[in-house]
Design a protein around this motif. Structure first.
Motif, PDB file in Angstrom:
ATOM      1  N   THR A   1       0.843  -1.187   0.000  1.00 38.04           N
ATOM      2  CA  THR A   1       0.000   0.000   0.000  1.00 38.04           C
ATOM      3  C   THR A   1       0.882   1.242   0.000  1.00 38.04           C
ATOM      4  OG1 THR A   1      -1.662  -1.203   1.277  1.00 38.04           O
ATOM      5  CG2 THR A   1      -1.904   1.187   1.137  1.00 38.04           C
ATOM      6  N   VAL A   2       0.609   2.140  -0.939  1.00 39.03           N
ATOM      7  CA  VAL A   2       1.467   3.304  -1.162  1.00 39.03           C
ATOM      8  C   VAL A   2       0.648   4.584  -1.077  1.00 39.03           C
ATOM      9  CG1 VAL A   2       3.037   4.457  -2.775  1.00 39.03           C
ATOM     10  CG2 VAL A   2       2.958   1.950  -2.681  1.00 39.03           C
ATOM     11  N   LEU A   3       1.194   5.543  -0.360  1.00 39.18           N
ATOM     12  CA  LEU A   3       0.674   6.908  -0.408  1.00 39.18           C
ATOM     13  C   LEU A   3       1.668   7.694  -1.253  1.00 39.18           C
ATOM     14  CD1 LEU A   3      -0.721   8.967   2.604  1.00 39.18           C
ATOM     15  CD2 LEU A   3       0.333   9.987   0.602  1.00 39.18           C
ATOM     16  N   LEU A   4       1.298   7.920  -2.508  1.00 43.88           N
ATOM     17  CA  LEU A   4       2.194   8.593  -3.454  1.00 43.88           C
ATOM     18  C   LEU A   4       2.000  10.099  -3.335  1.00 43.88           C
ATOM     19  CD1 LEU A   4       4.251   8.095  -5.752  1.00 43.88           C
ATOM     20  CD2 LEU A   4       2.334   8.260  -7.348  1.00 43.88           C
ATOM     21  N   VAL A   5       3.095  10.823  -3.092  1.00 45.69           N
ATOM     22  CA  VAL A   5       3.038  12.268  -2.887  1.00 45.69           C
ATOM     23  C   VAL A   5       3.728  12.966  -4.059  1.00 45.69           C
ATOM     24  CG1 VAL A   5       3.626  14.179  -1.342  1.00 45.69           C
ATOM     25  CG2 VAL A   5       3.080  11.927  -0.388  1.00 45.69           C
ATOM     26  N   VAL A   6       2.994  13.857  -4.713  1.00 43.37           N
ATOM     27  CA  VAL A   6       3.557  14.646  -5.805  1.00 43.37           C
ATOM     28  C   VAL A   6       3.290  16.118  -5.526  1.00 43.37           C
ATOM     29  CG1 VAL A   6       3.266  12.799  -7.482  1.00 43.37           C
ATOM     30  CG2 VAL A   6       1.466  14.509  -7.207  1.00 43.37           C
TER      31      VAL A   6
ATOM     32  N   LYS B   1       1.031  -1.703  -7.486  1.00 40.62           N
ATOM     33  CA  LYS B   1       0.780  -1.511  -6.053  1.00 40.62           C
ATOM     34  C   LYS B   1      -0.621  -0.920  -5.866  1.00 40.62           C
ATOM     35  CE  LYS B   1       5.061  -2.471  -4.578  1.00 40.62           C
ATOM     36  NZ  LYS B   1       5.391  -3.471  -3.538  1.00 40.62           N
ATOM     37  N   ARG B   2      -1.055  -0.889  -4.621  1.00 43.03           N
ATOM     38  CA  ARG B   2      -2.333  -0.277  -4.287  1.00 43.03           C
ATOM     39  C   ARG B   2      -2.073   0.996  -3.489  1.00 43.03           C
ATOM     40  NH1 ARG B   2      -6.685  -3.670  -4.671  1.00 43.03           N
ATOM     41  NH2 ARG B   2      -7.764  -2.675  -2.936  1.00 43.03           N
ATOM     42  N   GLY B   3      -2.901   2.031  -3.707  1.00 45.33           N
ATOM     43  CA  GLY B   3      -2.690   3.249  -2.950  1.00 45.33           C
ATOM     44  C   GLY B   3      -3.504   4.410  -3.455  1.00 45.33           C
ATOM     45  N   ILE B   4      -3.095   5.603  -3.046  1.00 39.96           N
ATOM     46  CA  ILE B   4      -3.743   6.844  -3.451  1.00 39.96           C
ATOM     47  C   ILE B   4      -2.657   7.859  -3.792  1.00 39.96           C
ATOM     48  CG2 ILE B   4      -5.720   6.406  -1.944  1.00 39.96           C
ATOM     49  CD1 ILE B   4      -4.624   8.602  -0.077  1.00 39.96           C
ATOM     50  N   VAL B   5      -3.074   8.972  -4.372  1.00 41.08           N
ATOM     51  CA  VAL B   5      -2.157  10.062  -4.708  1.00 41.08           C
ATOM     52  C   VAL B   5      -2.563  11.295  -3.920  1.00 41.08           C
ATOM     53  CG1 VAL B   5      -1.206  11.530  -6.519  1.00 41.08           C
ATOM     54  CG2 VAL B   5      -1.794   9.136  -7.021  1.00 41.08           C
ATOM     55  N   VAL B   6      -1.612  11.887  -3.218  1.00 39.70           N
ATOM     56  CA  VAL B   6      -1.839  13.160  -2.535  1.00 39.70           C
ATOM     57  C   VAL B   6      -0.970  14.212  -3.223  1.00 39.70           C
ATOM     58  CG1 VAL B   6      -1.572  14.466  -0.394  1.00 39.70           C
ATOM     59  CG2 VAL B   6      -2.456  12.127  -0.329  1.00 39.70           C
TER      60      VAL B   6
ATOM     61  N   ASN C   1      -9.194   5.506 -11.867  1.00 37.41           N
ATOM     62  CA  ASN C   1      -9.914   5.021 -10.680  1.00 37.41           C
ATOM     63  C   ASN C   1      -9.115   5.226  -9.403  1.00 37.41           C
ATOM     64  OD1 ASN C   1     -12.305   3.939  -9.613  1.00 37.41           O
ATOM     65  ND2 ASN C   1     -11.351   1.927  -9.378  1.00 37.41           N
ATOM     66  N   LEU C   2      -8.080   6.072  -9.477  1.00 33.99           N
ATOM     67  CA  LEU C   2      -7.290   6.403  -8.298  1.00 33.99           C
ATOM     68  C   LEU C   2      -7.901   7.599  -7.575  1.00 33.99           C
ATOM     69  CD1 LEU C   2      -3.634   6.181  -9.702  1.00 33.99           C
ATOM     70  CD2 LEU C   2      -4.634   4.673  -7.963  1.00 33.99           C
ATOM     71  N   THR C   3      -7.749   7.610  -6.270  1.00 29.77           N
ATOM     72  CA  THR C   3      -8.152   8.784  -5.498  1.00 29.77           C
ATOM     73  C   THR C   3      -6.999   9.772  -5.475  1.00 29.77           C
ATOM     74  OG1 THR C   3      -9.614   7.469  -4.095  1.00 29.77           O
ATOM     75  CG2 THR C   3      -8.919   9.617  -3.255  1.00 29.77           C
TER      76      THR C   3
ATOM     77  N   ALA D   1      -9.655   7.725   4.873  1.00 27.35           N
ATOM     78  CA  ALA D   1     -10.719   6.898   4.310  1.00 27.35           C
ATOM     79  C   ALA D   1     -10.300   6.304   2.970  1.00 27.35           C
ATOM     80  CB  ALA D   1     -11.993   7.730   4.149  1.00 27.35           C
ATOM     81  N   ALA D   2      -9.610   7.092   2.148  1.00 26.48           N
ATOM     82  CA  ALA D   2      -9.177   6.598   0.840  1.00 26.48           C
ATOM     83  C   ALA D   2      -8.121   5.522   0.967  1.00 26.48           C
ATOM     84  CB  ALA D   2      -8.642   7.774   0.002  1.00 26.48           C
ATOM     85  N   ILE D   3      -7.216   5.681   1.925  1.00 27.68           N
ATOM     86  CA  ILE D   3      -6.145   4.690   2.080  1.00 27.68           C
ATOM     87  C   ILE D   3      -6.675   3.390   2.663  1.00 27.68           C
ATOM     88  CG2 ILE D   3      -5.300   5.135   4.420  1.00 27.68           C
ATOM     89  CD1 ILE D   3      -3.142   4.909   1.253  1.00 27.68           C
TER      90      ILE D   3
END
Length: 263
Positions: free
Chosen positions: A83-88, A107-112, A137-139, A158-160
């Motif tokens: 599970t990844v929280l990708l930060v850009v 991988k599974r995760g979201i983008v912040v 379909n990514l948050t 909630a998204a993660i």
């Protein structure tokens, strides 16, 4: 409510380039202060932040096309977690996504998207974010990591909890913006160098002026204090009188006193 066991604790690795606000983001999410292992704002080791129902692993910023020790440490953590929280950075979203998406594919995760406060929020930018989310379909959550509000914090958590799979192949529609910070006065092409020289000289000038002003005020007071002593010692033989009251005598060279009294 039963206590959470290690098996129910979700572990999320935070991945991003240098200076994207990853540490500030995880500190805001967990309510913990950023740890001290950073240099000039960049994390240099992997740090774990336990939180409610989930543990965040903050990694050093990835230097794209680099094989530094910090980049290797971040990639090792990426391999260990699903599970990844990708930060850009919102100001460099196109290039950050182009560089980082291949690393997290599958991988599974979201983008912040951090530094959203630097982007002029408009209907156009909101539509771009929506198109990205629909295509993958990514948050994708835009925030100012330094001032994360309660709603954004809840949305991220909630998204993660229900992460989406990063696509194997995705060429995001370019936003077409790259926002650089405004140049400082010292970087002005015409008179920046003059300002730099002035900033170097002004402290020295002020120091000398203050010292001279202070001496001019205090020196008469000190002379008045020393004169009675000079009068008492004026009858001494020449050698001790010179030692005590000459130009460089012990008395005449007292604090803030440089006159020639008694010579």
């Amino acid at each position: 409510m039963p206590l959470l066991t290690p098996s129910t604790q979700r572990s999320i690795v935070i991945i991003g380039k240098e200076n994207t606000g990853k540490s500030q983001l995880v500190a805001s999410l967990t309510g913990r202060s950023s740890y001290s292992t950073n240099f000039r704002g960049s994390t240099v080791t992997c740090e774990t932040y336990p939180g409610d129902r989930m543990t965040f692993v903050d990694t050093p910023g990835i230097l794209y096309r680099s094989d530094t020790a910090t980049t290797r440490a971040a990639l090792e953590q990426l391999q260990r977690h699903d599970t990844v929280l990708l930060v850009v950075k919102a100001t460099h979203a196109d290039e950050d996504l182009a560089d980082l998406l291949p690393l997290v594919k599958g991988k599974r995760g979201i983008v912040v998207m951090t530094f959203w406060d630097k982007v002029l929020s408009s209907e156009l930018t909101q539509q771009a974010i929506q198109r990205w989310q629909q295509a993958t379909n990514l948050t994708l959550i835009p925030v100012d990591a330094r001032h994360l509000n309660t709603t954004q914090r809840q949305d991220i958590k909630a998204a993660i909890e229900q992460p989406s799979v990063f696509p194997e192949y995705w060429q995001p529609m370019p936003l077409g913006w790259r926002i650089e910070p405004h140049p400082t006065l010292l970087e002005h092409s015409r008179w920046g160098w003059l300002l730099a020289i002035a900033l170097l000289l002004i402290p020295a000038v002020l120091t000398v002026w203050f010292a001279n002003t202070f001496a001019a005020i205090v020196d008469p007071l000190v002379q008045g204090m020393v004169e009675p002593t000079v009068g008492m010692l004026s009858g001494l033989p020449s050698l001790p009188r010179e030692i005590l009251m000459g130009r460089y005598g012990l008395v005449t060279m007292g604090p803030l006193y440089s006159g020639n009294i008694g010579k």
